[in-house]
Design a protein around this motif. Structure first.
Motif, PDB file in Angstrom:
ATOM      1  N   GLY A  32      -2.382   2.252   7.026  1.00  0.00           N
ATOM      2  CA  GLY A  32      -3.028   2.320   8.343  1.00  0.00           C
ATOM      3  C   GLY A  32      -4.503   2.652   8.277  1.00  0.00           C
ATOM      4  O   GLY A  32      -5.135   2.954   9.276  1.00  0.00           O
ATOM      5  N   GLY A  46      -6.698   0.530   6.570  1.00  0.00           N
ATOM      6  CA  GLY A  46      -7.445  -0.701   6.285  1.00  0.00           C
ATOM      7  C   GLY A  46      -7.338  -1.196   4.854  1.00  0.00           C
ATOM      8  O   GLY A  46      -7.894  -2.240   4.513  1.00  0.00           O
ATOM      9  N   GLY A  73      -4.755  -2.364   3.191  1.00  0.00           N
ATOM     10  CA  GLY A  73      -3.998  -3.622   3.132  1.00  0.00           C
ATOM     11  C   GLY A  73      -4.851  -4.806   3.556  1.00  0.00           C
ATOM     12  O   GLY A  73      -4.826  -5.859   2.914  1.00  0.00           O
ATOM     13  N   THR A  74      -5.638  -4.609   4.621  1.00  0.00           N
ATOM     14  CA  THR A  74      -6.509  -5.691   5.113  1.00  0.00           C
ATOM     15  C   THR A  74      -7.494  -6.109   4.031  1.00  0.00           C
ATOM     16  O   THR A  74      -7.658  -7.296   3.754  1.00  0.00           O
ATOM     17  CB  THR A  74      -7.283  -5.206   6.368  1.00  0.00           C
ATOM     18  OG1 THR A  74      -6.327  -4.820   7.346  1.00  0.00           O
ATOM     19  CG2 THR A  74      -8.180  -6.286   6.926  1.00  0.00           C
ATOM     20  N   VAL A  97       0.866  -1.181   0.000  1.00  0.00           N
ATOM     21  CA  VAL A  97       0.000   0.000   0.000  1.00  0.00           C
ATOM     22  C   VAL A  97       0.904   1.233   0.000  1.00  0.00           C
ATOM     23  O   VAL A  97       1.925   1.254   0.715  1.00  0.00           O
ATOM     24  CB  VAL A  97      -0.940  -0.013   1.241  1.00  0.00           C
ATOM     25  CG1 VAL A  97      -1.701   1.298   1.381  1.00  0.00           C
ATOM     26  CG2 VAL A  97      -1.920  -1.185   1.150  1.00  0.00           C
TER      27      VAL A  97
HETATM   28  C1  LIG Z   1       1.756  -4.305   4.983  1.00  0.00           C
HETATM   29  C2  LIG Z   1       0.920  -3.224   4.300  1.00  0.00           C
HETATM   30  C3  LIG Z   1       0.470  -3.743   2.940  1.00  0.00           C
HETATM   31  C4  LIG Z   1      -0.304  -2.947   5.158  1.00  0.00           C
HETATM   32  O1  LIG Z   1      -1.127  -2.028   4.480  1.00  0.00           O
HETATM   33  P1  LIG Z   1      -2.085  -1.039   5.289  1.00  0.00           P
HETATM   34  O2  LIG Z   1      -3.074  -0.482   4.349  1.00  0.00           O
HETATM   35  O3  LIG Z   1      -1.288  -0.076   6.066  1.00  0.00           O
HETATM   36  O4  LIG Z   1      -2.754  -2.085   6.260  1.00  0.00           O
HETATM   37  P2  LIG Z   1      -3.976  -1.860   7.231  1.00  0.00           P
HETATM   38  O5  LIG Z   1      -4.257  -0.400   7.423  1.00  0.00           O
HETATM   39  O6  LIG Z   1      -5.100  -2.693   6.740  1.00  0.00           O
HETATM   40  O7  LIG Z   1      -3.374  -2.482   8.546  1.00  0.00           O
HETATM   41  C5  LIG Z   1      -3.439  -3.860   8.751  1.00  0.00           C
HETATM   42  C6  LIG Z   1      -2.936  -4.190  10.119  1.00  0.00           C
HETATM   43  O8  LIG Z   1      -1.543  -4.467  10.022  1.00  0.00           O
HETATM   44  C7  LIG Z   1      -0.818  -3.647  10.924  1.00  0.00           C
HETATM   45  N1  LIG Z   1       0.419  -3.356  10.232  1.00  0.00           N
HETATM   46  C8  LIG Z   1       0.585  -2.668   9.111  1.00  0.00           C
HETATM   47  N2  LIG Z   1       1.876  -2.663   8.768  1.00  0.00           N
HETATM   48  C9  LIG Z   1       2.529  -3.360   9.717  1.00  0.00           C
HETATM   49  C10 LIG Z   1       3.883  -3.703   9.949  1.00  0.00           C
HETATM   50  N3  LIG Z   1       4.841  -3.320   9.097  1.00  0.00           N
HETATM   51  N4  LIG Z   1       4.188  -4.442  11.037  1.00  0.00           N
HETATM   52  C11 LIG Z   1       3.221  -4.833  11.890  1.00  0.00           C
HETATM   53  N5  LIG Z   1       1.930  -4.535  11.715  1.00  0.00           N
HETATM   54  C12 LIG Z   1       1.589  -3.803  10.649  1.00  0.00           C
HETATM   55  C13 LIG Z   1      -1.694  -2.463  11.163  1.00  0.00           C
HETATM   56  O9  LIG Z   1      -1.392  -1.880  12.403  1.00  0.00           O
HETATM   57  C14 LIG Z   1      -3.098  -3.091  11.148  1.00  0.00           C
HETATM   58  O10 LIG Z   1      -3.391  -3.709  12.370  1.00  0.00           O
HETATM   59  P3  LIG Z   1      -4.887  -3.645  12.971  1.00  0.00           P
HETATM   60  O11 LIG Z   1      -5.779  -4.326  11.959  1.00  0.00           O
HETATM   61  O12 LIG Z   1      -4.794  -4.415  14.232  1.00  0.00           O
HETATM   62  O13 LIG Z   1      -5.210  -2.217  13.121  1.00  0.00           O
HETATM   63  C15 LIG Z   1       1.696  -1.897   4.147  1.00  0.00           C
HETATM   64  O14 LIG Z   1       2.197  -1.539   5.400  1.00  0.00           O
HETATM   65  C16 LIG Z   1       2.850  -1.969   3.162  1.00  0.00           C
HETATM   66  O15 LIG Z   1       2.677  -1.734   1.964  1.00  0.00           O
HETATM   67  N6  LIG Z   1       4.061  -2.265   3.659  1.00  0.00           N
HETATM   68  C17 LIG Z   1       5.236  -2.341   2.814  1.00  0.00           C
HETATM   69  C18 LIG Z   1       5.192  -3.537   1.925  1.00  0.00           C
HETATM   70  C19 LIG Z   1       5.195  -4.836   2.709  1.00  0.00           C
HETATM   71  O16 LIG Z   1       5.917  -4.995   3.684  1.00  0.00           O
HETATM   72  N7  LIG Z   1       4.374  -5.802   2.250  1.00  0.00           N
HETATM   73  C20 LIG Z   1       4.259  -7.098   2.909  1.00  0.00           C
HETATM   74  C21 LIG Z   1       5.225  -8.088   2.412  1.00  0.00           C
HETATM   75  S1  LIG Z   1       4.774  -8.741   0.822  1.00  0.00           S
END
Ligand SMILES: CC(C)(COP(=O)(O)OP(=O)(O)OC[C@H]1O[C@@H](n2cnc3c(N)ncnc32)[C@H](O)[C@@H]1OP(=O)(O)O)[C@@H](O)C(=O)NCCC(=O)NCCS
Length: 285
Positions: free
Chosen positions: A256, A258, A260-261, A250
Motif C-alpha cells: 500500500g 506504491g 508494487g506500482t 510485495v
Molecule cells: C499486488 C501487490 C503486489 C501490490 O503491491 P503494493 O506495494 O501493495 O501496491 P501499491 O501500494 O503500489 O498499490 C497499487 C494499487 O493497487 C491496489 N491494490 C493493491 N492490492 C490490491 C488488491 N489485492 N486488490 C485490489 N487492489 C489492490 C492499491 O490500492 C493501489 O491502488 P491505488 O494506486 O489506486 O492507490 C501486493 O498486494 C501483493 O504482493 N499481493 C499478493 C501477491 C499478488 O496477489 N500478486 C499479484 C498476482 S501475480
C-alpha cells in the motif's frame, strides 16, 4: 484407433507440437512453450503422455503428469493429485470417442497409482495455460460431461505496450520511496537462490522457481525493491514465456506504499525495451 504412451511409441517433438497447435486452436504453443512444459518439466514422464493413433496418423493426445519432483515442498502435499496439462483432439476426429478413450485410460492409470483427484491445466510452473478457454465449446462440454467442475476463474490480460507510459503519480511514488531509502534494481543471475528462497518463503515455491527461471532466460529478469539490503518486493518478466509478466509480490508488511506500482512499471519497461509489443499478464485472479 489405438492408444500408446509416449514411452512406447515415440513421436518427433516438432510433429507433436504442430499437432497440439492444430488440436488446440485457441492456444498458441511456441517452441519455447513446448520446451518449458514438456522438456524442462522435471516432473514429466513419458508413461503419462498418451497418444491416440488412427493407423499412423496422430489424432489425439493427453499430456498427464504427477507432482513427483518439483517443487519438493509440493510433492507430499499433492501426492493424490494427477494433472492433465493438455488434451487435444484433431478437429476431424472429434465425433469419434477419442477424447473419452484417452481420458478413461488416464483416469484408470491415475487411480491405480493412488490418485483421487484429476486437475486440468493448472500445473504451475510448467503449465501451457492456467485453465480452459471458455470459448472452447467442444472441450468444455466434454469435460463437464465427464464430471469435471470449475475450480476457479482466471484471466490472462493481453497488453499492448504501444500505449505504455509512466504516469506522473507512479514517478512520484518512486521518488518518495527512494527518499525513504528504498532501492529498485534488477537482480544479477548469481542472486537466483536468494530470490527463489525469498519468494518461496513469502509467497509460494512456484513463484520462487519462476523468479529463478527468469534469471536463466536470455530475455528475462527480476526487479526488486530493497531497503538496507532486505528484499521488500519483486516483479518478474520473461520467466515462463519471453513476453509474459509475473509473478509480482510485495511483503505484506509494506504493502500500500506504491512499491508494487513501481515494480510493475519497471518490468513492463524492461519488456518494452526488449521489443515486445504484445505482452501477457497471465493467471490473474
Ligand atoms: C499486488 C501487490 C503486489 C501490490 O503491491 P503494493 O506495494 O501493495 O501496491 P501499491 O501500494 O503500489 O498499490 C497499487 C494499487 O493497487 C491496489 N491494490 C493493491 N492490492 C490490491 C488488491 N489485492 N486488490 C485490489 N487492489 C489492490 C492499491 O490500492 C493501489 O491502488 P491505488 O494506486 O489506486 O492507490 C501486493 O498486494 C501483493 O504482493 N499481493 C499478493 C501477491 C499478488 O496477489 N500478486 C499479484 C498476482 S501475480
Amino acid at each position: 484407433m489405438k492408444i500408446y504412451p509416449l514411452s512406447v511409441k515415440a513421436v518427433e517433438p516438432e510433429e507433436f507440437r504442430m499437432f497440439l497447435n492444430r488440436a488446440l486452436e485457441r492456444d498458441f504453443i511456441t517452441k519455447h512453450m513446448f520446451k518449458r512444459t514438456l522438456i524442462d518439466d522435471p516432473n514429466l514422464t513419458d508413461d503419462l503422455i498418451l497418444m491416440a493413433y488412427e493407423g499412423n496418423t496422430l489424432i489425439g493426445a493427453l499430456i498427464g503428469v504427477y507432482r513427483s519432483k518439483a517443487p519438493p515442498e509440493y510433492v507430499e502435499k499433492q501426492k493424490n493429485v494427477a494433472w492433465i496439462k493438455a488434451l487435444g483432439i484433431h478437429p476431424k476426429y472429434r465425433s469419434d470417442k477419442v477424447f473419452e478413450k484417452l481420458l478413461e485410460e488416464f483416469i484408470d492409470q491415475a487411480k491405480s497409482d493412488g490418485k483421487d483427484t484429476i486437475r486440468f491445466s493448472d500445473f504451475a510452473s510448467w503449465h501451457f495455460f492456467p485453465g480452459l478457454d471458455i470459448r472452447y465449446e467442444y472441450y468444455l462440454q466434454k469435460f463437464l460431461k465427464q464430471g469435471f467442475t470449475k475450480s476457479a476463474d482466471v484471466v490472462d490480460y493481453e497488453v499492448d505496450l504501444l500505449f505504455l507510459y509512466l504516469p506522473r503519480t507512479a514517478e512520484k511514488r518512486e521518488e518518495k520511496l527512494r527518499e525513504e531509502g528504498v532501492v529498485f534494481r534488477e537482480l544479477n543471475a548469481y542472486e537466483k537462490e536468494r530470490i527463489a528462497a525469498w519468494a518461496a518463503e513469502k509467497f509460494s515455491p512456484c513463484w520462487g522457481i519462476e523468479a529463478s527461471m527468469a534469471l536463466e532466460e536470455p530475455e528475462g529478469g527480476v526487479w526488486v525493491a530493497e531497503k538496507d539490503g532486505k528484499i521488500l518486493g519483486f516483479s518478474v518478466y520473461g520467466a515462463t514465456e519471453p513476453n509474459w509478466f509475473g509473478p509480482i509480490g510485495v511483503d505484506s508488511a509494506v504493502r500500500g506504499r506504491g512499491i508494487g506500482t513501481v515494480l510493475l512499471y519497471k518490468s513492463l519497461e524492461s519488456l518494452r525495451v526488449r521489443g515486445y509489443r504484445y505482452i501477457v499478464i497471465p493467471w490473474t485472479g
